[in-house]
Design an enzyme around this catalytic site. Sequence first.
Site, PDB file in Angstrom:
ATOM      1  N   CYS A  74      22.954  35.307 -31.104  1.00  0.00           N
ATOM      2  CA  CYS A  74      21.830  36.103 -30.602  1.00  0.00           C
ATOM      3  C   CYS A  74      22.063  37.603 -30.697  1.00  0.00           C
ATOM      4  O   CYS A  74      21.114  38.351 -30.929  1.00  0.00           O
ATOM      5  CB  CYS A  74      21.472  35.659 -29.189  1.00  0.00           C
ATOM      6  SG  CYS A  74      20.741  33.994 -29.205  1.00  0.00           S
ATOM      7  N   SER A 131      17.074  22.201 -30.207  1.00  0.00           N
ATOM      8  CA  SER A 131      18.475  22.488 -30.562  1.00  0.00           C
ATOM      9  C   SER A 131      19.467  21.700 -29.705  1.00  0.00           C
ATOM     10  O   SER A 131      20.664  21.713 -29.992  1.00  0.00           O
ATOM     11  CB  SER A 131      18.763  23.989 -30.402  1.00  0.00           C
ATOM     12  OG  SER A 131      18.869  24.349 -29.033  1.00  0.00           O
ATOM     13  N   LYS A 177      13.140  34.330 -24.518  1.00  0.00           N
ATOM     14  CA  LYS A 177      12.920  33.839 -25.882  1.00  0.00           C
ATOM     15  C   LYS A 177      13.361  32.388 -26.013  1.00  0.00           C
ATOM     16  O   LYS A 177      14.095  31.890 -25.147  1.00  0.00           O
ATOM     17  CB  LYS A 177      13.693  34.724 -26.866  1.00  0.00           C
ATOM     18  CG  LYS A 177      15.185  34.600 -26.601  1.00  0.00           C
ATOM     19  CD  LYS A 177      16.015  35.484 -27.474  1.00  0.00           C
ATOM     20  CE  LYS A 177      17.450  35.452 -27.057  1.00  0.00           C
ATOM     21  NZ  LYS A 177      18.099  34.128 -27.123  1.00  0.00           N
ATOM     22  N   ALA A 202      25.622  35.753 -27.814  1.00  0.00           N
ATOM     23  CA  ALA A 202      26.919  35.640 -28.440  1.00  0.00           C
ATOM     24  C   ALA A 202      26.914  36.465 -29.736  1.00  0.00           C
ATOM     25  O   ALA A 202      25.938  36.454 -30.459  1.00  0.00           O
ATOM     26  CB  ALA A 202      27.198  34.168 -28.766  1.00  0.00           C
ATOM     27  N   GLU A 252      13.924  27.520 -32.577  1.00  0.00           N
ATOM     28  CA  GLU A 252      15.067  28.271 -32.068  1.00  0.00           C
ATOM     29  C   GLU A 252      14.686  29.739 -32.171  1.00  0.00           C
ATOM     30  O   GLU A 252      13.941  30.135 -33.055  1.00  0.00           O
ATOM     31  CB  GLU A 252      16.307  27.954 -32.917  1.00  0.00           C
ATOM     32  CG  GLU A 252      17.598  28.506 -32.394  1.00  0.00           C
ATOM     33  CD  GLU A 252      17.928  28.091 -30.963  1.00  0.00           C
ATOM     34  OE1 GLU A 252      17.430  28.774 -30.041  1.00  0.00           O
ATOM     35  OE2 GLU A 252      18.673  27.132 -30.758  1.00  0.00           O
ATOM     36  N   ASP A 280      17.860  33.573 -23.070  1.00  0.00           N
ATOM     37  CA  ASP A 280      17.538  32.322 -23.727  1.00  0.00           C
ATOM     38  C   ASP A 280      16.823  31.503 -22.643  1.00  0.00           C
ATOM     39  O   ASP A 280      17.327  31.394 -21.516  1.00  0.00           O
ATOM     40  CB  ASP A 280      18.872  31.665 -24.120  1.00  0.00           C
ATOM     41  CG  ASP A 280      18.854  30.990 -25.467  1.00  0.00           C
ATOM     42  OD1 ASP A 280      18.056  31.386 -26.337  1.00  0.00           O
ATOM     43  OD2 ASP A 280      19.661  30.051 -25.649  1.00  0.00           O
ATOM     44  N   HIS A 330      21.394  23.930 -22.716  1.00  0.00           N
ATOM     45  CA  HIS A 330      21.754  25.217 -22.110  1.00  0.00           C
ATOM     46  C   HIS A 330      20.505  26.029 -21.796  1.00  0.00           C
ATOM     47  O   HIS A 330      19.459  25.848 -22.417  1.00  0.00           O
ATOM     48  CB  HIS A 330      22.667  26.010 -23.064  1.00  0.00           C
ATOM     49  CG  HIS A 330      21.972  26.399 -24.341  1.00  0.00           C
ATOM     50  ND1 HIS A 330      21.828  25.533 -25.402  1.00  0.00           N
ATOM     51  CD2 HIS A 330      21.354  27.537 -24.707  1.00  0.00           C
ATOM     52  CE1 HIS A 330      21.161  26.138 -26.379  1.00  0.00           C
ATOM     53  NE2 HIS A 330      20.855  27.346 -25.978  1.00  0.00           N
ATOM     54  N   HIS A 354      14.906  28.057 -22.525  1.00  0.00           N
ATOM     55  CA  HIS A 354      14.461  26.885 -23.270  1.00  0.00           C
ATOM     56  C   HIS A 354      13.758  25.846 -22.395  1.00  0.00           C
ATOM     57  O   HIS A 354      14.110  25.674 -21.223  1.00  0.00           O
ATOM     58  CB  HIS A 354      15.666  26.188 -23.909  1.00  0.00           C
ATOM     59  CG  HIS A 354      16.372  26.985 -24.961  1.00  0.00           C
ATOM     60  ND1 HIS A 354      15.721  27.676 -25.960  1.00  0.00           N
ATOM     61  CD2 HIS A 354      17.707  27.180 -25.190  1.00  0.00           C
ATOM     62  CE1 HIS A 354      16.613  28.248 -26.740  1.00  0.00           C
ATOM     63  NE2 HIS A 354      17.825  27.979 -26.294  1.00  0.00           N
ATOM     64  N   ASP A 401      21.429  37.995 -23.510  1.00  0.00           N
ATOM     65  CA  ASP A 401      21.807  36.654 -23.025  1.00  0.00           C
ATOM     66  C   ASP A 401      23.104  36.591 -22.199  1.00  0.00           C
ATOM     67  O   ASP A 401      23.910  35.660 -22.386  1.00  0.00           O
ATOM     68  CB  ASP A 401      21.927  35.691 -24.225  1.00  0.00           C
ATOM     69  CG  ASP A 401      20.617  35.505 -24.976  1.00  0.00           C
ATOM     70  OD1 ASP A 401      19.649  36.214 -24.672  1.00  0.00           O
ATOM     71  OD2 ASP A 401      20.561  34.658 -25.880  1.00  0.00           O
ATOM     72  N   HIS A 457      14.464  21.077 -25.565  1.00  0.00           N
ATOM     73  CA  HIS A 457      14.491  21.972 -26.732  1.00  0.00           C
ATOM     74  C   HIS A 457      15.140  21.294 -27.941  1.00  0.00           C
ATOM     75  O   HIS A 457      16.124  20.544 -27.793  1.00  0.00           O
ATOM     76  CB  HIS A 457      15.250  23.257 -26.388  1.00  0.00           C
ATOM     77  CG  HIS A 457      15.099  24.320 -27.422  1.00  0.00           C
ATOM     78  ND1 HIS A 457      16.086  24.625 -28.328  1.00  0.00           N
ATOM     79  CD2 HIS A 457      14.061  25.116 -27.714  1.00  0.00           C
ATOM     80  CE1 HIS A 457      15.648  25.583 -29.129  1.00  0.00           C
ATOM     81  NE2 HIS A 457      14.427  25.906 -28.776  1.00  0.00           N
TER      82      HIS A 457
HETATM   83  C1  VGL Z   1      22.759  31.461 -28.326  1.00  0.00           C
HETATM   84  C2  VGL Z   1      23.389  29.453 -29.231  1.00  0.00           C
HETATM   85  C3  VGL Z   1      22.239  28.860 -28.763  1.00  0.00           C
HETATM   86  C4  VGL Z   1      23.088  32.896 -28.061  1.00  0.00           C
HETATM   87  C5  VGL Z   1      21.598  30.885 -27.853  1.00  0.00           C
HETATM   88  O1  VGL Z   1      22.627  33.469 -27.043  1.00  0.00           O
HETATM   89  O2  VGL Z   1      23.808  33.489 -28.888  1.00  0.00           O
HETATM   90  N1  VGL Z   1      23.638  30.747 -29.015  1.00  0.00           N
HETATM   91  N2  VGL Z   1      21.348  29.577 -28.076  1.00  0.00           N
HETATM   92 ZN    ZN Z   2      19.721  28.666 -27.069  1.00  0.00          ZN
END
Ligand code: VGL
Ligand code: ZN
Length: 194
Positions: free
Chosen positions: A140, A61, A101, A136, A108, A53, A76, A55, A15, A59
Site C-alpha cells: 500500500c 483477497s 479503501k 506496508a 483490491e 484498509d 484482515h 474490507h 494503513d 473480501h
Molecule cells: C496491504 C496487503 C493487503 C497494505 C493491504 O496495507 O499494504 N497489504 N492489504
Molecule cells: Zn487489504
Amino acid sequence: MTAELLKDAALVIVDVQNDFCPGGTLAVPEGDAVVPAINALIPRFAVVVTTQDWHPEDHASFAAEPKFVDKSWPKHCVAGTAGAALHAQLALPPGTLSVRKGTRRDLEAYSGFQDTDLAKLLRAREVKRVYVCGLATDYCVKATALDAARAGFETWVIADACRGVNIPAGTVEQALAEMHAGGVKVVQVSDLAA
Ligand code: VGL
Ligand code: ZN
C-alpha cells in the site's frame, strides 16, 4: 524549538492499523516501529491524512491458506473491527483527514488514491507535495506513492517510517527501487523530523 512547517506538504500515513502490527492478523515485521517515527514527523505538517484498509467480511483477497506472494491474504482490516482501527499510539492532530479503501468485495485497493477522494482532498488544501509513510512498504505504501506521483504531486517516501511484508525477502528493496523509478524521492525521518 519547533521546526518549520513544510510548505504545501501533506503527510500521508498509510494503513497503520492494528492488523498490520504485531499481534494482528496480517502483521508486518516491526509494523508498530513506524509509530514513534511518524509521531516525530507529524509536527512538520499542516495537512495530515490517514488511510485505512477497510474490507468487507468476505473480501476477495481473503484466503484460508493465504500465500502472500499471489496477493491472497489472511482475513484482515474488516470494516469496523479492532483490527481495522488505527494504532492507538499515533498522535494524530485535530483535523486529520481520513480515507478508507478496499471497501468493495471484488476489488483490491492498495493505493489510497484508488476509488477515494484523496487527490481532491489534497488539492482542496493546496497541497503540492506528498510525503508517504506507514505500512506496508511493498504494497500500500508503494501503490499510494506511485499514484501520488502520477497525480502530479511532488512525492517522497520516508523509508524508515515504513515497514514491509517482505515475502519473499527483497520485496521491500524492490519496492523502493520501483518508487524511485516512478519519480518518487526517498528520504529518511532524520531528514525531516525536528
Ligand atoms: C496491504 C496487503 C493487503 C497494505 C493491504 O496495507 O499494504 N497489504 N492489504
Ligand atoms: Zn487489504
